[in-house]
Design a protein around this motif. Structure first.
Motif, mmCIF file in Angstrom:
data_model
loop_
_atom_site.group_PDB
_atom_site.id
_atom_site.type_symbol
_atom_site.label_atom_id
_atom_site.label_comp_id
_atom_site.label_asym_id
_atom_site.label_seq_id
_atom_site.Cartn_x
_atom_site.Cartn_y
_atom_site.Cartn_z
ATOM 1 N N ILE A 19 0.840 -1.204 0.000
ATOM 2 C CA ILE A 19 0.000 0.000 0.000
ATOM 3 C C ILE A 19 0.870 1.248 0.000
ATOM 4 C CG2 ILE A 19 -1.688 1.313 1.333
ATOM 5 C CD1 ILE A 19 -2.833 -1.353 2.304
ATOM 6 N N VAL A 20 1.936 1.232 0.796
ATOM 7 C CA VAL A 20 2.817 2.400 0.865
ATOM 8 C C VAL A 20 3.502 2.635 -0.480
ATOM 9 C CG1 VAL A 20 4.908 3.320 1.928
ATOM 10 C CG2 VAL A 20 3.164 2.214 3.348
ATOM 11 N N ARG A 21 3.966 1.547 -1.110
ATOM 12 C CA ARG A 21 4.645 1.690 -2.393
ATOM 13 C C ARG A 21 3.710 2.228 -3.477
ATOM 14 N NH1 ARG A 21 7.021 -3.346 -1.050
ATOM 15 N NH2 ARG A 21 5.496 -4.410 -2.380
ATOM 16 N N ASN A 22 2.441 1.920 -3.354
ATOM 17 C CA ASN A 22 1.458 2.356 -4.369
ATOM 18 C C ASN A 22 0.490 3.391 -3.792
ATOM 19 O OD1 ASN A 22 1.928 0.281 -6.728
ATOM 20 N ND2 ASN A 22 1.924 -0.927 -4.829
ATOM 21 N N LYS A 23 0.994 4.216 -2.916
ATOM 22 C CA LYS A 23 0.138 5.174 -2.223
ATOM 23 C C LYS A 23 -0.519 6.170 -3.163
ATOM 24 C CE LYS A 23 4.258 7.853 -1.003
ATOM 25 N NZ LYS A 23 5.096 8.325 0.125
ATOM 26 N N ARG A 24 0.124 6.421 -4.316
ATOM 27 C CA ARG A 24 -0.487 7.377 -5.241
ATOM 28 C C ARG A 24 -1.842 6.869 -5.738
ATOM 29 N NH1 ARG A 24 3.612 4.839 -7.887
ATOM 30 N NH2 ARG A 24 3.172 3.891 -9.938
ATOM 31 N N PHE A 25 -1.959 5.533 -5.924
ATOM 32 C CA PHE A 25 -3.247 4.961 -6.327
ATOM 33 C C PHE A 25 -4.273 5.111 -5.201
ATOM 34 C CE2 PHE A 25 -0.117 2.721 -8.914
ATOM 35 C CZ PHE A 25 -0.671 2.835 -10.176
ATOM 36 N N PHE A 26 -3.800 4.944 -3.967
ATOM 37 C CA PHE A 26 -4.684 5.115 -2.808
ATOM 38 C C PHE A 26 -5.202 6.540 -2.751
ATOM 39 C CE2 PHE A 26 -5.268 6.584 1.523
ATOM 40 C CZ PHE A 26 -6.171 5.669 2.025
ATOM 41 N N TYR A 27 -4.302 7.524 -2.889
ATOM 42 C CA TYR A 27 -4.693 8.930 -2.798
ATOM 43 C C TYR A 27 -5.668 9.313 -3.906
ATOM 44 C CZ TYR A 27 -0.922 9.556 0.617
ATOM 45 O OH TYR A 27 -0.123 9.469 1.727
ATOM 46 N N VAL A 28 -5.381 8.837 -5.121
ATOM 47 C CA VAL A 28 -6.259 9.174 -6.248
ATOM 48 C C VAL A 28 -7.669 8.639 -6.013
ATOM 49 C CG1 VAL A 28 -6.724 8.754 -8.695
ATOM 50 C CG2 VAL A 28 -4.420 9.383 -7.942
ATOM 51 N N ALA A 29 -7.774 7.367 -5.633
ATOM 52 C CA ALA A 29 -9.089 6.752 -5.414
ATOM 53 C C ALA A 29 -9.820 7.406 -4.241
ATOM 54 C CB ALA A 29 -8.927 5.253 -5.172
ATOM 55 N N PHE A 30 -9.077 7.671 -3.164
ATOM 56 C CA PHE A 30 -9.691 8.254 -1.977
ATOM 57 C C PHE A 30 -10.210 9.659 -2.259
ATOM 58 C CE2 PHE A 30 -9.280 10.513 2.146
ATOM 59 C CZ PHE A 30 -10.206 9.781 2.867
ATOM 60 N N LEU A 31 -9.365 10.488 -2.874
ATOM 61 C CA LEU A 31 -9.765 11.872 -3.163
ATOM 62 C C LEU A 31 -10.875 11.931 -4.205
ATOM 63 C CD1 LEU A 31 -6.270 13.628 -3.190
ATOM 64 C CD2 LEU A 31 -8.011 13.691 -1.395
ATOM 65 N N SER A 232 -7.268 -0.326 -4.528
ATOM 66 C CA SER A 232 -6.531 0.147 -5.708
ATOM 67 C C SER A 232 -5.024 -0.028 -5.516
ATOM 68 C CB SER A 232 -6.862 1.615 -5.972
ATOM 69 O OG SER A 232 -8.237 1.788 -6.234
ATOM 70 N N ALA A 233 -4.527 0.303 -4.323
ATOM 71 C CA ALA A 233 -3.091 0.154 -4.051
ATOM 72 C C ALA A 233 -2.678 -1.308 -4.109
ATOM 73 C CB ALA A 233 -2.771 0.763 -2.694
ATOM 74 N N LEU A 234 -3.480 -2.192 -3.506
ATOM 75 C CA LEU A 234 -3.148 -3.624 -3.528
ATOM 76 C C LEU A 234 -3.240 -4.193 -4.936
ATOM 77 C CD1 LEU A 234 -4.986 -4.828 -0.287
ATOM 78 C CD2 LEU A 234 -2.530 -4.479 -0.609
ATOM 79 N N PHE A 235 -4.247 -3.762 -5.667
ATOM 80 C CA PHE A 235 -4.399 -4.275 -7.034
ATOM 81 C C PHE A 235 -3.246 -3.802 -7.918
ATOM 82 C CE2 PHE A 235 -6.247 -4.234 -11.341
ATOM 83 C CZ PHE A 235 -6.637 -5.564 -11.429
ATOM 84 N N ALA A 236 -2.823 -2.535 -7.716
ATOM 85 C CA ALA A 236 -1.674 -2.028 -8.479
ATOM 86 C C ALA A 236 -0.421 -2.824 -8.144
ATOM 87 C CB ALA A 236 -1.469 -0.539 -8.174
ATOM 88 N N GLY A 237 -0.227 -3.166 -6.856
ATOM 89 C CA GLY A 237 0.906 -3.993 -6.459
ATOM 90 C C GLY A 237 0.853 -5.371 -7.079
ATOM 91 N N VAL A 242 2.861 -9.327 -11.124
ATOM 92 C CA VAL A 242 2.615 -10.212 -12.273
ATOM 93 C C VAL A 242 3.502 -9.822 -13.448
ATOM 94 C CG1 VAL A 242 0.906 -10.886 -14.012
ATOM 95 C CG2 VAL A 242 0.272 -10.778 -11.585
ATOM 96 N N ARG A 243 3.594 -8.515 -13.704
ATOM 97 C CA ARG A 243 4.433 -8.062 -14.817
ATOM 98 C C ARG A 243 5.914 -8.400 -14.572
ATOM 99 N NH1 ARG A 243 2.025 -1.988 -16.118
ATOM 100 N NH2 ARG A 243 0.126 -2.692 -17.206
ATOM 101 N N ARG A 244 6.364 -8.296 -13.308
ATOM 102 C CA ARG A 244 7.752 -8.586 -12.999
ATOM 103 C C ARG A 244 8.076 -10.057 -13.217
ATOM 104 N NH1 ARG A 244 9.313 -6.936 -7.121
ATOM 105 N NH2 ARG A 244 7.905 -8.713 -6.765
ATOM 106 N N GLN A 245 7.092 -10.917 -12.858
ATOM 107 C CA GLN A 245 7.335 -12.352 -13.037
ATOM 108 C C GLN A 245 7.275 -12.743 -14.501
ATOM 109 O OE1 GLN A 245 4.843 -14.743 -10.565
ATOM 110 N NE2 GLN A 245 5.418 -13.687 -8.658
ATOM 111 N N LEU A 246 6.484 -12.044 -15.306
ATOM 112 C CA LEU A 246 6.372 -12.362 -16.721
ATOM 113 C C LEU A 246 7.522 -11.797 -17.539
ATOM 114 C CD1 LEU A 246 2.532 -11.859 -17.312
ATOM 115 C CD2 LEU A 246 3.794 -14.019 -17.089
ATOM 116 N N ALA A 247 8.248 -10.827 -16.957
ATOM 117 C CA ALA A 247 9.342 -10.188 -17.693
ATOM 118 C C ALA A 247 10.516 -11.151 -17.868
ATOM 119 C CB ALA A 247 9.782 -8.945 -16.954
#
Length: 247
Positions: A19-31, A232-237, A242-247
């Motif tokens: 959640i902390v790493r993707n906090k921007r998604f949290f802020y956007v959804a919350f606001l 949103s933050a968890l889903f972004a994480g 998934v993308r990192r494992q597929l790379a």
């Protein structure tokens, strides 16, 4: 010895870190959620309570005032007959339901009936017309009771007057004559105390808003925004992993 950790176990620290790493998604959804809630609170019209009051027909029994018909019976007739007829007629004419409810009640220790509705300001005219429609039917019904009661007491007074006139020509009728005069006076008082029904107010608007829609909407949007932000933050994480494992 601690149990081995399963890779599928949920680690709260990892969730918090995500959640902390993707906090921007949290802020956007919350606001965004709060903004929508504030906008809705501003756009949605406020509602007010509208009250119509009606003084029923009554008379006096001893030192107490008594309605000609029990108020509970009148209210039951309002709710189960006249109101249902009004709702049916409105739906037939407009093909939609009446946009507000109508409740009938009686203030404690009174011989009055209240019609109460909570509606928007632009519905005030409709509230007034519907309340007036119902009270017109109440008035017509109680007026008939007044007429029948008035006729009853007039007939009783006439009959007692005729009895008094006969007793006045009869010997040894002193006690009976006194009693007849007392009864006639009592009947005359009953006729005098008979009060006709009266509408005292139609759809009087309350000075305060009848609901706290704005506060509830903003509070609800804040709580919803909190949940959506976390999701949103968890889903972004999750997408990032998934993308990192597929790379």
């Amino acid at each position: 010895m601690p149990a081995p950790q399963n890779d599928n176990d949920i680690n709260l620290i990892d969730l918090a870190a995500t959640i902390v790493r993707n906090k921007r998604f949290f802020y956007v959804a919350f606001l965004l959620s709060i903004s929508i809630g504030v906008a809705a609170a501003i756009i949605i019209p406020s509602k007010y309570q509208y009250v119509s009051t009606y003084q029923v027909a009554d008379t006096r029994v001893g030192d107490a005032t008594r309605p000609l018909e029990p108020i509970a019976k009148t209210i039951a007739t309002i709710e189960n007959q006249w109101l249902l007829e009004l709702l049916h007629d409105y739906y037939t004419k407009n093909e939609e339901e009446l946009p507000f409810d109508i409740y009938a009640s009686t203030p404690e220790s009174t011989t009055m009936i209240q019609l109460i509705s909570v509606a928007k300001e632009n519905e005030a005219a409709l509230v007034s017309s519907t309340h007036e429609n119902i009270l017109d039917q109440v008035n017509s019904h109680l007026d008939q009771l007044v007429v029948s009661n008035r006729k009853f007491w007039i007939d009783e007074i006439s009959a007692m007057q005729a009895l008094i006139e006969r007793l006045e020509t009869t010997r040894d009728s002193g006690d009976a004559l006194v009693r007849a005069i007392e009864l006639k006076t009592s009947y005359e008082n009953q006729l005098e105390y008979l009060k006709t029904p009266e509408t005292t107010a139609i759809a009087r608007k309350g000075t305060k808003k009848a609901s706290t829609n704005s506060i509830l909407i903003i509070a609800g949007s804040s709580i919803l925004g909190l949940f959506i932000g976390v999701f949103s933050a968890l889903f972004a994480g999750f997408i990032h992993s998934v993308r990192r494992q597929l790379a």
